[in-house]
Design an enzyme around this catalytic site. Structure first.
Site, mmCIF file in Angstrom:
data_model
loop_
_atom_site.group_PDB
_atom_site.id
_atom_site.type_symbol
_atom_site.label_atom_id
_atom_site.label_comp_id
_atom_site.label_asym_id
_atom_site.label_seq_id
_atom_site.Cartn_x
_atom_site.Cartn_y
_atom_site.Cartn_z
ATOM 1 N N GLU A 40 2.025 44.598 -6.942
ATOM 2 C CA GLU A 40 1.969 44.814 -5.759
ATOM 3 C C GLU A 40 2.893 43.927 -4.956
ATOM 4 O O GLU A 40 3.397 43.088 -5.439
ATOM 5 C CB GLU A 40 0.406 44.698 -5.070
ATOM 6 C CG GLU A 40 -0.618 45.847 -5.446
ATOM 7 C CD GLU A 40 -1.681 45.685 -4.869
ATOM 8 O OE1 GLU A 40 -1.707 45.163 -3.557
ATOM 9 O OE2 GLU A 40 -2.645 46.439 -5.191
ATOM 10 N N GLU A 82 -3.594 43.001 9.135
ATOM 11 C CA GLU A 82 -3.822 44.201 8.275
ATOM 12 C C GLU A 82 -4.833 44.083 7.186
ATOM 13 O O GLU A 82 -5.658 44.992 7.017
ATOM 14 C CB GLU A 82 -2.314 44.245 7.326
ATOM 15 C CG GLU A 82 -2.231 45.417 6.536
ATOM 16 C CD GLU A 82 -0.936 45.619 5.804
ATOM 17 O OE1 GLU A 82 -0.961 46.601 5.088
ATOM 18 O OE2 GLU A 82 -0.199 44.681 5.878
ATOM 19 N N ALA A 124 -11.608 32.700 -15.487
ATOM 20 C CA ALA A 124 -11.394 34.338 -15.420
ATOM 21 C C ALA A 124 -12.331 34.906 -16.365
ATOM 22 O O ALA A 124 -12.844 35.894 -16.152
ATOM 23 C CB ALA A 124 -9.960 34.318 -15.601
ATOM 24 N N ASN A 144 1.817 39.656 -19.679
ATOM 25 C CA ASN A 144 0.775 38.869 -19.072
ATOM 26 C C ASN A 144 -0.068 38.231 -20.230
ATOM 27 O O ASN A 144 -1.081 38.815 -20.654
ATOM 28 C CB ASN A 144 -0.280 39.546 -18.113
ATOM 29 C CG ASN A 144 -1.141 38.764 -17.475
ATOM 30 O OD1 ASN A 144 -1.435 37.519 -17.733
ATOM 31 N ND2 ASN A 144 -1.698 39.267 -16.483
ATOM 32 N N TYR A 185 -8.814 39.384 -21.729
ATOM 33 C CA TYR A 185 -9.448 40.836 -22.020
ATOM 34 C C TYR A 185 -9.840 41.141 -23.233
ATOM 35 O O TYR A 185 -10.852 41.500 -23.894
ATOM 36 C CB TYR A 185 -8.519 41.831 -21.306
ATOM 37 C CG TYR A 185 -7.972 41.501 -19.918
ATOM 38 C CD1 TYR A 185 -9.126 40.860 -19.040
ATOM 39 C CD2 TYR A 185 -6.697 41.786 -19.724
ATOM 40 C CE1 TYR A 185 -8.343 40.551 -17.550
ATOM 41 C CE2 TYR A 185 -6.434 41.353 -18.065
ATOM 42 C CZ TYR A 185 -7.452 40.798 -17.394
ATOM 43 O OH TYR A 185 -6.952 40.424 -16.017
#
Length: 169
Positions: A31, A39, A96, A124, A131
């Protein structure tokens, strides 16, 4: 260190605003690092009652340590995407992994999801390590799927079912 996930509150928005405007952080979310606090507040107000998403703060010893989101919650197919950002000052402390475990527990045991998935940049390394250690499986590679930092990036889509979770809290 005591860590927990709690619901995102309006007073957390300045922390989110800071994360959302860090180029290196937002590159991992594919992003643009540009968002005003007004916003962000407007988006918060718009989505506060949206049943297709859950936004959590990772609280470490009563300090904002990051965010974890379950988005695109699909109650028919029982799937959801999981996303995480750890604040720079808390990275490298194993948070994480803890946050992802808590997020998966919520997705599977509270929302009764069948599958949780995520997108991750193939470069990454730290994210992929977390993960895979949790039990996420690469399901495919999306070639030049996301544009960030001036170039296109490949991304893995990874998924996990409740019975595939490896790491335990």
């Amino acid at each position: 260190m005591e860590t927990k996930l709690r619901a995102l509150e309006r007073e957390d928005l300045p922390h989110i605003h800071q994360l959302d405007n860090e180029r290196a952080t937002m590159a991992f979310w594919f992003e643009e690092p540009y968002e005003s606090l007004d916003e962000l507040t407007s988006l918060y107000d718009k989505h506060i009652h949206d049943e297709r998403e859950r936004r959590f703060v990772l609280d470490a010893d009563h300090r904002f340590a990051g965010i974890l989101e379950l988005v695109s919650i699909d109650y028919i197919h029982r799937t959801t995407e999981i996303q995480i950002i750890i604040d720079n000052s808390f990275r490298g402390q194993g948070l994480a992994m803890i946050a992802m475990q808590k997020g998966l527990d919520y997705a599977f045991n509270t929302l009764n999801m069948y599958k949780v998935y995520l997108y991750v940049d193939v470069d990454n390394v730290k994210g992929l390590h977390v993960y895979k250690k949790l039990g996420f499986v690469e399901e495919g590679r999306l070639r030049k799927h996301f544009f960030t930092n001036g170039k296109y990036h490949d991304s893995y889509i990874m998924g996990i079912f409740r019975n595939e979770i490896i790491a335990q809290p």
